[in-house]
Enzyme design. Structure first.
Site, PDB file in Angstrom:
ATOM      1  N   TYR A  36     -12.447   7.777 -13.956  1.00  0.00           N
ATOM      2  CA  TYR A  36     -12.528   6.549 -13.394  1.00  0.00           C
ATOM      3  C   TYR A  36     -13.077   5.629 -14.038  1.00  0.00           C
ATOM      4  CZ  TYR A  36     -13.193   3.077  -9.559  1.00  0.00           C
ATOM      5  OH  TYR A  36     -13.060   1.823  -8.694  1.00  0.00           O
ATOM      6  N   ASP A  69       0.894  -1.267  -0.161  1.00  0.00           N
ATOM      7  CA  ASP A  69      -0.018   0.033   0.228  1.00  0.00           C
ATOM      8  C   ASP A  69       0.809   1.257   0.114  1.00  0.00           C
ATOM      9  OD1 ASP A  69      -3.251   0.113   0.685  1.00  0.00           O
ATOM     10  OD2 ASP A  69      -2.019   1.971   1.157  1.00  0.00           O
ATOM     11  N   ASN A  89      -4.957  -4.509  -7.321  1.00  0.00           N
ATOM     12  CA  ASN A  89      -6.240  -4.013  -6.653  1.00  0.00           C
ATOM     13  C   ASN A  89      -6.046  -2.375  -6.590  1.00  0.00           C
ATOM     14  OD1 ASN A  89      -8.686  -3.956  -5.035  1.00  0.00           O
ATOM     15  ND2 ASN A  89      -7.258  -3.100  -3.260  1.00  0.00           N
ATOM     16  N   ASP A 141       4.090   2.266  -4.447  1.00  0.00           N
ATOM     17  CA  ASP A 141       3.243   3.377  -5.314  1.00  0.00           C
ATOM     18  C   ASP A 141       3.657   2.621  -6.633  1.00  0.00           C
ATOM     19  OD1 ASP A 141       2.291   5.467  -6.971  1.00  0.00           O
ATOM     20  OD2 ASP A 141       3.638   6.968  -6.139  1.00  0.00           O
TER      21      ASP A 141
END
Length: 264
Positions: free
Chosen positions: A172, A52, A106, A80
């Site tokens: 998105y 993460d 994800n 990242d």
């Protein structure tokens, strides 16, 4: 408004990923990524490398899961996905366990802005994390699979937004539609090597961050659009991702599986 159906009982593990080494991006917190990590551990994964960008939440997540499943099965790497060197370092962390067998992509970024007002920066940031970040991970792990002669598996997280129009979601939607197309094309490129690439396409999965950034009125409206009148639990999406990562889906590649009844 559809009546809200009860959430089914949690499904225990069935050893679907015994001995596998799994890498999961965007795995901190309480969303789909964290649910995937829990499920692959329950399904017998030998080791999970979870990543993460949020270092504190990542440490909290790996500490909590380590207490339950064993700290020796978990490795945390801050990553990242817009940075190639960090993607490579993430995959390097799987090498002490024998190298990655399953890659679950994800990582993604949303936001709300009309095309009339959206800046280049807003557009580019969402595309770089959600689409290009997924591409970087697919390319990097695919190259490692081929070099090792490994019939690996890649599972991407898309969204029903990639199929349907939604106000304020052009960046998105474009990114997630791109993830779907990338999944199909990468599957064709990797098939001669026995590497499978599939994706899930969730609609509404409930988690604390979504509740924080979404008004109660909108959540009620979104839940009302769902076939069961409720949001999915993150583990319900994770179950499908684990299925795609397992040998039960051995003849599936290039597929985008809707975890929802909504395609349009």
């Amino acid at each position: 408004m559809k009546p809200e159906q009860p959430t089914p009982a949690y499904v225990p593990g069935h050893s679907l990923l015994d001995g596998r080494v799994v890498v999961v991006t965007a795995a901190a917190g309480a969303g789909i990524g964290a649910a995937v990590v829990r499920k692959v551990l329950e399904e017998g994964a030998k080791a999970v490398v979870m990543s993460d960008t949020h270092e504190r939440r990542l440490k909290e997540s790996v500490d909590a899961l380590g207490e339950e499943f064993g700290a020796d099965r978990l490795t945390a790497v801050t990553c990242d996905v817009t940075q190639e060197d960090q993607v490579q370092a993430l995959l390097d962390a799987a090498e002490p366990f024998g190298g990655v067998d399953v890659m679950i992509n994800n990582a993604g970024l949303g936001g709300t802005a009309s095309v009339l007002e959206m800046t280049d920066e807003q557009w580019s940031k969402v595309l770089d994390i959600t689409l290009t970040g997924t591409f970087r991970c697919i390319r990097a792990v695919g190259q490692r699979f081929v070099a090792a002669g490994k019939r690996g598996v890649i599972v991407n997280n898309a969204s029903v937004i990639g199929w349907r129009a939604q106000e304020g979601q052009a960046h998105y939607a474009a990114a997630k539609a791109g993830v779907m197309a990338l999944t199909r094309s990468a599957a064709a490129d990797f098939a001669p090597h026995g590497i499978r690439v599939n994706a899930v396409s969730p609609s509404l999965a409930m988690h604390p961050f979504l509740e924080k950034v979404t008004s109660p009125e909108l959540l009620v409206e979104l839940k009302g659009r769902e076939a069961f009148g409720r949001a999915a639990e993150p583990w319900e999406v994770a179950n499908v991702m684990v299925f795609l990562a397992s040998d039960y889906s051995s003849y599936m590649t290039g597929e985008v599986v809707s975890v929802s009844s909504q395609h349009a």
